[in-house]
Design an enzyme around this catalytic site. Structure first.
Site, PDB file in Angstrom:
ATOM      1  N   HIS A 467       0.839  -1.210   0.000  1.00  0.00           N
ATOM      2  CA  HIS A 467       0.000   0.000   0.000  1.00  0.00           C
ATOM      3  C   HIS A 467       0.869   1.254   0.000  1.00  0.00           C
ATOM      4  CE1 HIS A 467      -3.672   2.337   1.272  1.00  0.00           C
ATOM      5  NE2 HIS A 467      -2.726   3.155   1.711  1.00  0.00           N
ATOM      6  N   GLU A 468       1.803   1.324   0.940  1.00  0.00           N
ATOM      7  CA  GLU A 468       2.627   2.528   1.032  1.00  0.00           C
ATOM      8  C   GLU A 468       3.543   2.673  -0.183  1.00  0.00           C
ATOM      9  OE1 GLU A 468       1.699   4.646   3.036  1.00  0.00           O
ATOM     10  OE2 GLU A 468       0.499   3.336   4.307  1.00  0.00           O
ATOM     11  N   HIS A 471       1.658   4.409  -2.917  1.00  0.00           N
ATOM     12  CA  HIS A 471       1.740   5.869  -2.754  1.00  0.00           C
ATOM     13  C   HIS A 471       3.096   6.368  -3.265  1.00  0.00           C
ATOM     14  CE1 HIS A 471      -1.895   6.861  -0.633  1.00  0.00           C
ATOM     15  NE2 HIS A 471      -1.629   6.108   0.408  1.00  0.00           N
ATOM     16  N   HIS A 474       3.383   6.627  -6.969  1.00  0.00           N
ATOM     17  CA  HIS A 474       2.623   7.781  -7.463  1.00  0.00           C
ATOM     18  C   HIS A 474       3.488   9.046  -7.395  1.00  0.00           C
ATOM     19  CE1 HIS A 474      -1.707   9.691  -7.443  1.00  0.00           C
ATOM     20  NE2 HIS A 474      -1.093   9.830  -8.602  1.00  0.00           N
TER      21      HIS A 474
END
Length: 676
Positions: A467-468, A471, A474
């Site tokens: 998940h991190e 980020h 991105h």
């Protein structure tokens, strides 16, 4: 080939952060910025991008590079000196931000550029940056006069202080509680990994026995596995009442801070012409209105609650039939849920842990990114660090470095809980034509290595890491050179979770797990029977998990939308629970007092973003389900539409460009097992 910037200023030097001089250095820097901004405005009668925005971006970036290591250390290595320096700076930064946001001459210069003939020649990213900057001026009170303008500044400064104090109270309250147990018979049921961790924690404090804290890697195993109900109840109560009037003699009570924060946010919204803070929040988001957000959340709740009720009924029946338990207390739910999972699927998070040593997981994570997005990742050895656990990696594409990231994986004292990605450096074009490359912080709170054994992650921790990193990608794979819309900047808050939640899907795919999992001693892949059980258990209690997140989202949004003097956060939370929850916590529970996302983070009236973006991420992943989860063309399309464009185009446009249509909630309900 454009020259990129990897020089002495491309990474922060943590060892040079001197708390004693931070405030004085910041004051000097802000005064320098003010003088330069005044000169820029004075010389921009007919502003151009190069004469107005480029030098202002340089000023903004200079401040960001100064503040980044201080803010980061406050979160990951919190101690008296760093905390004092951080808090001394907050009022100065708040005042500066308010001044900047209310600088009418600067606002008029941006408007003049946006309305000039030259604007037509600007890139998409530049035009979007101008649009967002002008909007942000207006939402910062640039149109306010006199007392209203002064009051806005006072509110901004006070909210900054309150948010910091809220977070410190949660950290201090978490740190204030611990329990040393010297009789191992009180710890029956706990897995060996939890016992070893507790033993190591006690030894670190010079104690004999097993030391437990309210940090998640210590707390969760007790609630999930300890046969000792009294211990589960004690730790549950301590965790549930953190930073409230019911713990630590009220020393770290966040209740008055919550009331003041809500009142000030409401007043700020009304100063800016909004009915409430929720509408102010939505003004910068993908959602069009507060009504749309409420309709979205209520619709999901209506579709999810029956599944949650079935989950709870099955758990209650299991606890009664198998263990003779007539009443399922809040501190029993996790324990019996784990027993039911083991009975139904013959699997637990602990059974999986040996197959997820952190280095193997990182290798699998990097393989996933390399395959999907055509990048290479290598570890660096020579860099300034603030802790021995921290690693630094460089990402390259086609042989050229494009980004770097720090990884800080383990829980420790002085580090705030949870997991997050934050900007260290932003990608932008410098005034000399060179390219500043992006750098990210990736922070988690995993269980530390025990003795000579590597850190062994639960599957939940594996998904957190993915998940991190989503980020991070991105931020790091952006191709935008304009700082304010580069990477995660300028991305609507309710779309910013799309890449992070999207990447979690690979943690459930057998083809990906072949690279992610491997026994820490033998290297043996995850056995097929364990893999099958893990996949079968994927949606275990997904109904209850869905309504729990909806409870948080509705509480946050209604709290800010329906604010009235005298109405407490507890009253709103109780009402939301009556609507959506299937498990009503005990009356002493003070969840709101440690809800840092909305009171000390950026999610105020925006926690719904997790669910909003989950719709987008599930629908985006469904294209990989159609094309193949490692389909390189589909991966390149996601990279070049979603990741590369950052905030340079509206999130809805980018999603439609990738998916070929508007988003649908169907994939989320299907992935969650709530709909066929």
């Amino acid at each position: 080939m454009t020259q990129s910037v990897w020089d002495a200023t491309s990474l922060p030097e943590f060892s040079k952060v001197d708390p004693a001089t931070v405030a004085a250095d910041l004051e000097a820097l802000l005064n320098k910025n003010r003088a330069e901004i005044e000169a820029i405005v004075a010389h921009n009668v007919h502003p151009t991008w190069e004469s107005l925005v480029v030098p202002l971006d340089e000023i903004e970036d200079r401040l960001g590079q100064f503040w980044s290591p201080i803010s980061h250390l406050n979160s990951v290595k919190n101690g008296p000196e760093i905390r004092e320096a951080y808090n001394a700076c907050l009022p100065m930064l708040s005042d500066y931000a308010t001044e900047l946001g209310q600088n009418k001459a600067l606002y008029e210069a941006y408007k003049a550029l946006a309305e000039s003939d030259a604007a037509a020649q600007l890139s998409q990213a530049q035009r979007e940056a101008l649009t967002q900057t002008i909007r942000d001026f207006e939402l910062s009170g640039v149109g306010l006069e006199g007392d209203a303008k002064k009051r806005y500044g006072e509110i901004s400064s006070r909210l900054s202080e309150l948010g910091s104090q809220f977070g410190e109270n949660v950290l201090d309250a978490t740190r204030a509680w611990s329990k040393l147990i010297t009789d191992v018979n009180e710890l029956k049921g706990l897995p060996d990994s939890a016992l070893a961790q507790a033993k190591q924690a006690a030894q670190a404090k010079g104690e004999d026995g097993w030391l437990f804290t309210l940090d998640i890697p210590s707390y969760l195993p007790v609630l999930s596995y300890a046969d000792n109900q009294a211990l589960r109840e004690e730790m549950y109560k301590a965790y549930a009442t953190r930073a409230s009037e019911l713990s630590d003699d009220g020393q770290f009570d966040n209740t008055p801070l919550i009331q003041e924060i809500l009142a000030l946010r409401h007043e700020m919204a009304q100063l800016l012409g909004f009915d409430d803070y929720a509408e102010l929040s939505v003004a910068t988001k993908m959602a069009q209105s507060g009504d749309q957000v409420m309709a979205f959340l209520n619709d999901l709740a209506e579709k999810s609650k029956p599944a949650a009720q079935e989950d709870l009924a099955a758990l209650q029946a299991f606890a009664k039939d198998e263990y003779g338990l007539d009443e399922l207390n809040a501190w029993d739910v996790g324990y019996y849920a784990e027993k039911l999972r083991e009975k139904k699927y013959a699997i637990s998070q602990e059974a999986l842990r040996p197959y997820f040593p952190i280095n193997k997981v990182l290798s699998g994570l990097f393989h996933t990114a390399q395959t999907l997005f055509a990048v290479d990742i290598r570890e660096e050895s020579d860099f300034d660090s603030y802790h021995p656990d921290v690693k630094l990696f460089t990402i390259s594409k086609n042989g050229e470095d494009v980004a770097r990231f720090f990884l800080d994986p383990y829980a420790r004292e002085g580090k705030r809980g949870g997991a997050w990605m934050d900007e260290c450096r932003v990608r932008r074009r410098l005034d000399d034509g060179r390219l500043q490359l992006p750098v990210a912080y990736l922070v988690c709170n995993f269980t530390q290595p025990i003795g000579d054994q590597p850190a062994l992650l639960t599957h939940d921790e594996v998904t957190t890491l993915f998940h991190e990193f989503g980020h991070g990608l991105h931020h790091m794979l952006t191709q935008v050179d304009v700082a304010s819309v580069s990477g995660i900047n300028g991305v609507a808050w309710d779309a910013v979770e799309l890449p992070s939640q999207f990447l979690e899907n690979w943690c459930w795919e057998p083809e990906a797990l072949a690279h992610i999992a491997g026994h820490y001693e033998t290297g043996e892949p995850l056995p097929k029977d364990l893999l099958d059980k893990m996949l079968a258990a994927k949606n275990f209690h997904s109904g209850m998990q869905m309504v729990r997140q909806l409870e948080f989202s509705l509480f946050d949004f209604r709290l800010h939308r329906e604010y009235q003097d005298g109405v407490t956060a507890q009253a709103v939370l109780d009402d939301v629970r009556q609507q959506v929850a299937v498990i009503i916590p005990p009356a002493f529970h003070r969840f709101q007092n440690s809800f840092s996302h909305i009171f000390a983070g950026g999610y105020a009236a925006g926690y719904y973003s997790y669910k909003w973006a989950e719709v987008l991420s599930a629908d985006a992943f469904s294209k990989f389900e159609e094309d193949g989860i490692f389909n390189t063309e589909t991966g390149a399309l996601f990279r070049d539409t979603i990741l590369a464009n950052g905030g340079s185009r509206p999130a809805g446009e980018l999603f439609a460009a990738f998916r070929g249509r508007e988003p649908s909630v169907d994939a989320l309900l299907r992935h969650s097992g709530i709909a066929a």
